[in-house]
Enzyme design. Structure first.
Site, PDB file in Angstrom:
ATOM      1  N   LYS A 127     110.654  30.865 -14.041  1.00 18.08           N
ATOM      2  CA  LYS A 127     109.771  31.204 -12.902  1.00 18.08           C
ATOM      3  C   LYS A 127     109.629  30.015 -11.967  1.00 18.08           C
ATOM      4  O   LYS A 127     109.834  28.858 -12.356  1.00 18.08           O
ATOM      5  CB  LYS A 127     108.391  31.653 -13.398  1.00 18.08           C
ATOM      6  CG  LYS A 127     107.609  30.630 -14.233  1.00 18.08           C
ATOM      7  CD  LYS A 127     106.774  29.633 -13.464  1.00 18.08           C
ATOM      8  CE  LYS A 127     105.957  28.741 -14.399  1.00 18.08           C
ATOM      9  NZ  LYS A 127     105.544  27.469 -13.806  1.00 18.08           N
ATOM     10  N   ALA A 135     110.006  21.264 -17.291  1.00 17.97           N
ATOM     11  CA  ALA A 135     110.471  21.430 -15.913  1.00 17.97           C
ATOM     12  C   ALA A 135     109.474  22.174 -15.033  1.00 17.97           C
ATOM     13  O   ALA A 135     109.615  22.200 -13.817  1.00 17.97           O
ATOM     14  CB  ALA A 135     111.802  22.194 -15.910  1.00 17.97           C
ATOM     15  N   LEU A 153     109.350  25.359 -15.263  1.00 13.93           N
ATOM     16  CA  LEU A 153     110.079  26.606 -15.023  1.00 13.93           C
ATOM     17  C   LEU A 153     109.659  27.705 -16.000  1.00 13.93           C
ATOM     18  O   LEU A 153     110.190  28.820 -15.955  1.00 13.93           O
ATOM     19  CB  LEU A 153     111.592  26.358 -15.133  1.00 13.93           C
ATOM     20  CG  LEU A 153     112.193  25.493 -14.020  1.00 13.93           C
ATOM     21  CD1 LEU A 153     113.615  25.061 -14.367  1.00 13.93           C
ATOM     22  CD2 LEU A 153     112.194  26.254 -12.691  1.00 13.93           C
ATOM     23  N   GLY A 154     108.745  27.390 -16.901  1.00 13.73           N
ATOM     24  CA  GLY A 154     108.154  28.402 -17.777  1.00 13.73           C
ATOM     25  C   GLY A 154     109.050  28.881 -18.912  1.00 13.73           C
ATOM     26  O   GLY A 154     108.778  29.940 -19.493  1.00 13.73           O
ATOM     27  N   GLY A 155     110.090  28.117 -19.243  1.00 11.45           N
ATOM     28  CA  GLY A 155     111.046  28.578 -20.257  1.00 11.45           C
ATOM     29  C   GLY A 155     110.397  28.920 -21.598  1.00 11.45           C
ATOM     30  O   GLY A 155     110.621  30.004 -22.135  1.00 11.45           O
ATOM     31  N   ASP A 186     100.823  30.811 -19.332  1.00 14.69           N
ATOM     32  CA  ASP A 186     101.822  31.535 -18.544  1.00 14.69           C
ATOM     33  C   ASP A 186     102.465  32.688 -19.306  1.00 14.69           C
ATOM     34  O   ASP A 186     103.247  33.450 -18.730  1.00 14.69           O
ATOM     35  CB  ASP A 186     102.955  30.582 -18.112  1.00 14.69           C
ATOM     36  CG  ASP A 186     102.509  29.597 -17.046  1.00 14.69           C
ATOM     37  OD1 ASP A 186     101.447  29.818 -16.436  1.00 14.69           O
ATOM     38  OD2 ASP A 186     103.238  28.609 -16.831  1.00 14.69           O
TER      39      ASP A 186
HETATM   40  O1  C5P Z   1      98.371  26.993 -21.786  1.00 21.82           O
HETATM   41  P1  C5P Z   1      99.406  25.954 -21.984  1.00 21.82           P
HETATM   42  O2  C5P Z   1      99.671  25.682 -23.443  1.00 21.82           O
HETATM   43  O3  C5P Z   1     100.669  26.222 -21.252  1.00 21.82           O
HETATM   44  O4  C5P Z   1      98.804  24.635 -21.369  1.00 21.82           O
HETATM   45  C1  C5P Z   1      99.319  23.357 -21.650  1.00 21.82           C
HETATM   46  C2  C5P Z   1      98.322  22.331 -21.182  1.00 21.82           C
HETATM   47  O5  C5P Z   1      98.214  22.360 -19.758  1.00 21.82           O
HETATM   48  C3  C5P Z   1      96.908  22.564 -21.692  1.00 21.82           C
HETATM   49  O6  C5P Z   1      96.736  21.946 -22.920  1.00 21.82           O
HETATM   50  C4  C5P Z   1      96.070  21.932 -20.602  1.00 21.82           C
HETATM   51  O7  C5P Z   1      96.024  20.530 -20.776  1.00 21.82           O
HETATM   52  C5  C5P Z   1      96.871  22.189 -19.344  1.00 21.82           C
HETATM   53  N1  C5P Z   1      96.423  23.391 -18.612  1.00 21.82           N
HETATM   54  C6  C5P Z   1      95.206  23.345 -17.926  1.00 21.82           C
HETATM   55  N2  C5P Z   1      94.796  24.453 -17.225  1.00 21.82           N
HETATM   56  C7  C5P Z   1      95.552  25.560 -17.164  1.00 21.82           C
HETATM   57  C8  C5P Z   1      96.793  25.610 -17.831  1.00 21.82           C
HETATM   58  C9  C5P Z   1      97.193  24.497 -18.553  1.00 21.82           C
HETATM   59  O8  C5P Z   1      94.489  22.341 -17.952  1.00 21.82           O
HETATM   60  N3  C5P Z   1      95.129  26.606 -16.460  1.00 21.82           N
END
Ligand code: C5P
Length: 315
Positions: A17, A113, A115-117, A152
């Site tokens: 993405k 990246a 890119l959301g892989g 995501d």
């Molecule tokens: O949800 P995900 O595991 O992809 O998020 C990785 C890190 O990115 C989280 O631990 C957080 O530090 C940060 N994050 C955030 N706010 C979001 C999404 C991600 O602070 N809305």
């Protein structure tokens, strides 16, 4: 479970993405950030194959995970910490399903990246297992599990390979997905510089924002997303740059000199607009058509700034 032969193994493609817009609307009590983002799946794909295996005599059957990394980027975990295995294990725990699986993930989307892989792989694993294991959870139930795995993941679940790829505006911490109609495919050039960025590190480098600033951002973010969505709906792409933006770009630039370097290179060409995707480190430009994208990619390849992709949005 009564499964037909052709349901015993299935392969799905997990798209990458791009974030055409990303605004941070405050920090939440759970440590995440409230955001508003417009995401678009693009035609760079990982592939995930799941072959069903029987339950063991004394409990769940084994989950055998094999990773084939086909991109020279940050290594992806090949063990049980991979989000694909975590998704499958959680789905089994919640449903009581005891079937096992042989799972093969072919990685082509670079990691670290933006890119959301990893999120796309996890969503694809949920969709696949839901079908192949004969669980048949409704989409809203899968979406709840998806949100536990990553912010995501619900985007890719709703707009993933099973339901047709499409753009969406995502809110909350990213898990509230509102589908978006687009009139025509967009053409992109993406550069993945030779460093990966950690999402947590980029969010961690954001500056604190006052509540007054938050109110201001909420108003302008809704406005920008509205303009962007209607331009995409009409297929009128020439002015997209007026409404695009990524609040994480400044933080990412502070963490790696590569972001500024790639941005400077993109500024020298006639992209409709260009910016970081998600938390980076990949950087992309919107092009007028496929030929424009191929031409600019060829020039950027000569700059030797990393991997250069020419791609377009999914359907
Ligand atoms: O949800 P995900 O595991 O992809 O998020 C990785 C890190 O990115 C989280 O631990 C957080 O530090 C940060 N994050 C955030 N706010 C979001 C999404 C991600 O602070 N809305």
């Amino acid at each position: 479970m009564n499964l037909r032969q052709n349901e015993q193994q299935r392969t799905l493609h997990a798209p990458a993405k791009l974030n055409l817009f990303l605004e941070i609307l405050g920090r939440r009590d759970d440590g995440y950030h409230e955001l508003e983002t417009l995401m678009m799946p693009v035609r760079i794909f990982d592939s995930l194959t799941l072959q069903i295996t029987p339950a063991s005599s004394n409990g769940p059957g084994p989950l055998v995970f094999r990773l084939r990394q086909q991109v020279a980027s940050n290594p992806v975990p090949a063990d049980r910490t991979n989000l694909v295995v975590q998704a499958l294990e959680r789905l089994r725990q919640r449903t009581g399903c005891e079937l096992g699986a042989k799972v093969e993930l072919v990685k082509r989307i670079p990691s670290g990246a933006g890119l959301g892989g990893g999120s796309s792989d996890a969503a694809t694993a949920l969709s696949l297992a839901n079908a192949v294991w004969g669980i048949h959870w409704p989409p809203h139930q899968l979406a709840k599990l998806a949100a536990e795995l990553g912010s995501d993941v619900p985007f890719f679940l709703k707009h993933g390979a099973l339901l047709g790829h499409g753009a969406a505006v995502c809110r909350g911490r990213g898990e509230q997905v509102e589908p978006l109609a687009t009139a025509r495919p967009l053409h992109f050039v993406i550069v993945m510089p030779p460093i990966a960025l950690s999402t947590a590190a980029v969010y961690g480098a954001l500056e604190a924002i006052s509540s007054r600033e938050i109110d201001k951002r909420i108003r302008s973010s809704h406005l920008q997303v509205g303009h962007l969505a209607s331009a995409l709906g009409r297929g009128s792409i020439n002015n997209l740059g007026r409404w695009m933006g990524n609040r994480l770009q400044t933080a990412a630039k502070a963490l790696s000199p590569w972001i500024g370097r790639v941005q400077t290179a993109f500024s020298q060409f006639d992209f409709i607009s260009h910016q970081l995707t998600g938390s980076g480190s990949a950087y992309f430009g919107v092009c007028r058509h496929a030929h424009h994208a191929r031409r600019l990619a060829a020039v950027l390849r000569n700059r030797q700034m990393g991997l250069v992709y020419v791609t377009r949005s999914c359907r």
